[in-house]
Design an enzyme around this catalytic site. Structure first.
Site, PDB file in Angstrom:
ATOM      1  N   LYS A  87       0.870  -1.131   0.007  1.00 22.65           N
ATOM      2  CA  LYS A  87       0.142  -0.068   0.077  1.00 22.65           C
ATOM      3  C   LYS A  87       0.821   1.378   0.081  1.00 22.65           C
ATOM      4  O   LYS A  87       1.618   1.236   0.949  1.00 22.65           O
ATOM      5  CB  LYS A  87      -0.854  -0.020   1.327  1.00 22.65           C
ATOM      6  CG  LYS A  87      -2.157   0.610   1.264  1.00 22.65           C
ATOM      7  CD  LYS A  87      -3.019   0.320   2.288  1.00 22.65           C
ATOM      8  CE  LYS A  87      -4.396   1.123   2.491  1.00 22.65           C
ATOM      9  NZ  LYS A  87      -4.800   0.971   3.711  1.00 22.65           N
TER      10      LYS A  87
HETATM   11  O1  G3P Z   1      -8.821   1.932   4.280  1.00 22.38           O
HETATM   12  C1  G3P Z   1      -8.639   3.327   4.837  1.00 22.38           C
HETATM   13  C2  G3P Z   1      -9.433   3.514   6.049  1.00 22.38           C
HETATM   14  O2  G3P Z   1      -8.859   2.790   6.893  1.00 22.38           O
HETATM   15  C3  G3P Z   1      -9.655   5.010   6.494  1.00 22.38           C
HETATM   16  O3  G3P Z   1     -10.908   4.774   7.118  1.00 22.38           O
HETATM   17  O4  G3P Z   1     -12.490   5.426   8.784  1.00 22.38           O
HETATM   18  O5  G3P Z   1      -9.989   6.124   9.045  1.00 22.38           O
HETATM   19  O6  G3P Z   1     -11.572   7.086   7.543  1.00 22.38           O
HETATM   20  P1  G3P Z   1     -11.338   6.025   8.010  1.00 22.38           P
END
Ligand code: G3P
Length: 217
Positions: A87
């Protein structure tokens, strides 16, 4: 559409995997920190554990930001297990690194994508996955699902083969909307996946069936 779980929590990964519908896992440094995994050695060991639990693509994020270090780090991550997808953040050095990985047979997921322009660059560089963060887009007052639709249209018109991995999912409806908008993958928290199960009429209907079934005993 493939289902990935977006966590580093082994119990949650197991619960989703036991459902039989899990196609992979995504993690990031924040998710690792949330479950208390610290240091390169522990993090790498954790990736291997996840790879051994789930038969699918497992995204492991680099934390370097210059080309040479991203390449060195990505090579090490990719060597951990055949299912690791490296990633890489959507930055200039990241795009260069994605192209290098693509030319050298290492699969990538371009992360922190918030615009169609970024998604075009990720695809041009040869990323296997592009990760638009739809929840964070919604949080900032824009429309995350609309971005998935836009990228899907562009990739179809242009014949790009990069898979659209909708990330930063906040609720079950996001998953449904992403499926409709053309996402190839949704990476979700466990509660959003489990939320798809729920409907009050299912619960009411089942209670009635079970009650009526007792009449035949
Ligand atoms: O995969 C990316 C994700 O983990 C981000 O999620 O909830 O931190 O915006 P969030």
């Amino acid at each position: 559409m493939k289902f990935f779980i977006d966590t580093a929590d082994l119990a949650q990964i197991k619960e989703a995997n036991d459902l039989g519908i899990l196609d992979g896992v995504t993690t990031n440094p924040s998710l690792m920190a949330k479950v208390g995994i610290k240091g390169h050695e522990a993090i790498n060991k954790h990736y291997v554990t996840i790879c051994e639990m789930v038969n699918g693509d497992i995204s492991a994020e680099v934390v370097s930001t210059d080309f040479d270090s991203i390449i060195a780090e990505g090579k090490k991550l990719a060597a951990l297990h055949k299912n690791i997808v490296v990633k890489v953040p959507m930055i200039k050095e990241g795009v260069k690194a994605i192209k290098w990985f693509s030319d050298n047979g290492i699969r990538t997921n371009c992360t922190l994508v918030f615009s169609a322009g970024q998604a075009i660059l990720a695809a041009k560089a040869g990323a296997n996955y592009v990760s638009p963060f739809i929840g964070r887009i919604d949080d900032s007052g824009w429309d995350g699902v609309q971005l998935i639709q836009q990228i899907s249209n562009i990739y179809t018109i242009q014949g790009f083969r990069t898979e659209i991995l909708a990330a930063s999912i906040r609720n079950p409806n996001h998953i449904i909307q992403c499926a409709e908008a053309g996402a190839d993958v949704c990476t979700c928290p466990l509660e959003s996946i489990l939320g798809l199960l729920k409907h009050p009429l299912t619960d009411i209907g089942l209670a009635k069936f079970l009650e009526d079934a007792k009449k035949f005993v």
